[in-house]
Motif scaffolding. Structure first.
Motif, PDB file in Angstrom:
ATOM      1  N   UNK A 145      29.891  42.245  41.397  1.00 27.72           N
ATOM      2  CA  UNK A 145      31.116  41.837  40.701  1.00 27.72           C
ATOM      3  C   UNK A 145      32.032  43.032  40.468  1.00 27.72           C
ATOM      4  N   UNK A 146      31.439  44.174  40.190  1.00 30.92           N
ATOM      5  CA  UNK A 146      32.205  45.408  40.002  1.00 30.92           C
ATOM      6  C   UNK A 146      32.914  45.784  41.310  1.00 30.92           C
ATOM      7  N   UNK A 147      32.204  45.734  42.411  1.00 28.52           N
ATOM      8  CA  UNK A 147      32.790  46.043  43.722  1.00 28.52           C
ATOM      9  C   UNK A 147      33.898  45.057  44.048  1.00 28.52           C
ATOM     10  N   UNK A 148      33.654  43.766  43.793  1.00 28.32           N
ATOM     11  CA  UNK A 148      34.663  42.736  44.069  1.00 28.32           C
ATOM     12  C   UNK A 148      35.925  42.962  43.239  1.00 28.32           C
ATOM     13  N   UNK A 149      35.755  43.273  41.946  1.00 29.41           N
ATOM     14  CA  UNK A 149      36.911  43.503  41.069  1.00 29.41           C
ATOM     15  C   UNK A 149      37.705  44.715  41.537  1.00 29.41           C
ATOM     16  N   UNK A 150      37.008  45.782  41.886  1.00 29.51           N
ATOM     17  CA  UNK A 150      37.707  46.982  42.372  1.00 29.51           C
ATOM     18  C   UNK A 150      38.425  46.702  43.684  1.00 29.51           C
ATOM     19  N   UNK A 151      37.827  45.889  44.542  1.00 27.76           N
ATOM     20  CA  UNK A 151      38.480  45.508  45.797  1.00 27.76           C
ATOM     21  C   UNK A 151      39.758  44.731  45.556  1.00 27.76           C
ATOM     22  N   UNK A 152      39.730  43.804  44.590  1.00 30.46           N
ATOM     23  CA  UNK A 152      40.937  43.043  44.247  1.00 30.46           C
ATOM     24  C   UNK A 152      42.028  43.960  43.708  1.00 30.46           C
ATOM     25  N   UNK A 153      41.635  44.913  42.883  1.00 35.58           N
ATOM     26  CA  UNK A 153      42.618  45.858  42.329  1.00 35.58           C
ATOM     27  C   UNK A 153      43.242  46.677  43.451  1.00 35.58           C
ATOM     28  N   UNK A 154      42.425  47.252  44.291  1.00 33.42           N
ATOM     29  CA  UNK A 154      42.951  48.070  45.404  1.00 33.42           C
ATOM     30  C   UNK A 154      43.805  47.237  46.349  1.00 33.42           C
ATOM     31  N   UNK A 155      43.359  46.019  46.645  1.00 36.47           N
ATOM     32  CA  UNK A 155      44.093  45.136  47.548  1.00 36.47           C
ATOM     33  C   UNK A 155      45.448  44.728  47.009  1.00 36.47           C
ATOM     34  N   UNK A 156      45.579  44.701  45.693  1.00 35.32           N
ATOM     35  CA  UNK A 156      46.848  44.296  45.087  1.00 35.32           C
ATOM     36  C   UNK A 156      47.830  45.448  44.968  1.00 35.32           C
ATOM     37  N   UNK A 157      47.357  46.679  45.187  1.00 34.74           N
ATOM     38  CA  UNK A 157      48.222  47.843  45.028  1.00 34.74           C
ATOM     39  C   UNK A 157      48.408  48.252  43.577  1.00 34.74           C
ATOM     40  N   UNK A 158      47.652  47.639  42.675  1.00 35.78           N
ATOM     41  CA  UNK A 158      47.741  47.968  41.251  1.00 35.78           C
ATOM     42  C   UNK A 158      46.992  49.266  40.959  1.00 35.78           C
ATOM     43  N   UNK A 159      47.203  49.782  39.756  1.00 33.79           N
ATOM     44  CA  UNK A 159      46.519  50.993  39.309  1.00 33.79           C
ATOM     45  C   UNK A 159      45.387  50.625  38.362  1.00 33.79           C
ATOM     46  N   UNK A 160      44.250  51.252  38.555  1.00 36.76           N
ATOM     47  CA  UNK A 160      43.127  51.075  37.653  1.00 36.76           C
ATOM     48  C   UNK A 160      43.361  52.004  36.466  1.00 36.76           C
TER      49      UNK A 160
END
Length: 144
Positions: free
Chosen positions: A70-85
């Protein structure tokens, strides 16, 4: 944790995190209580959001470990959206919003801010922290 000589502490704010995002984090924490809740805080310009991640800790009432897939999936969604963590968040249902020794041991994102919400005193309390090393934290802000 009480800061040691290696840790400098200074209070500022909740890092500009909008109150609606803080309320979402509190809502997540209340829903998961008495277990610790956890997730990521994301920013895309003026748009902020949270990405909750299941807590896979062996003792989820006293610690959190983000469920790996779930952590990997969430980080993938963030990166894919171009957003900043912006950072991570987790709750302390029964203790103050101060990093525990276990929090220090599991700190995997040293460049991010770490928001802790405490539900121990009735009204939610926040602590915003930056890791200085795995032995200490610097307070990056307080308040809701």
């Amino acid at each position: 944790m009480i800061p040691d000589q290696e840790t400098s502490v200074s209070a500022v704010s909740t890092g500009g995190i909008p109150s609606c995002v803080l309320k979402s984090i509190v809502s997540h924490a209340v829903r998961r209580s008495p277990l610790e809740a956890c997730g990521f805080i994301v920013r895309d310009g003026d748009f902020w959001s949270i990405h909750p991640v299941p807590n896979a800790a062996r003792d989820p009432e006293r610690e959190f470990v983000m469920e790996p897939q779930s952590q990997i999936d969430a980080l993938g969604r963030v990166r894919g959206s171009g957003s900043d963590l912006f950072g991570t968040y987790h709750s302390h249902p029964k203790t103050p919003p101060v990093p525990s020794e276990k929090d220090l041991q599991l700190a995997l994102y040293p460049d991010l801010l770490h928001l802790i919400v405490s539900l121990a005193e009735g009204e939610p309390e926040f602590g915003l922290w930056r890791i200085t090393n795995r032995k200490g934290w610097t307070c990056a802000g307080f308040g809701a």
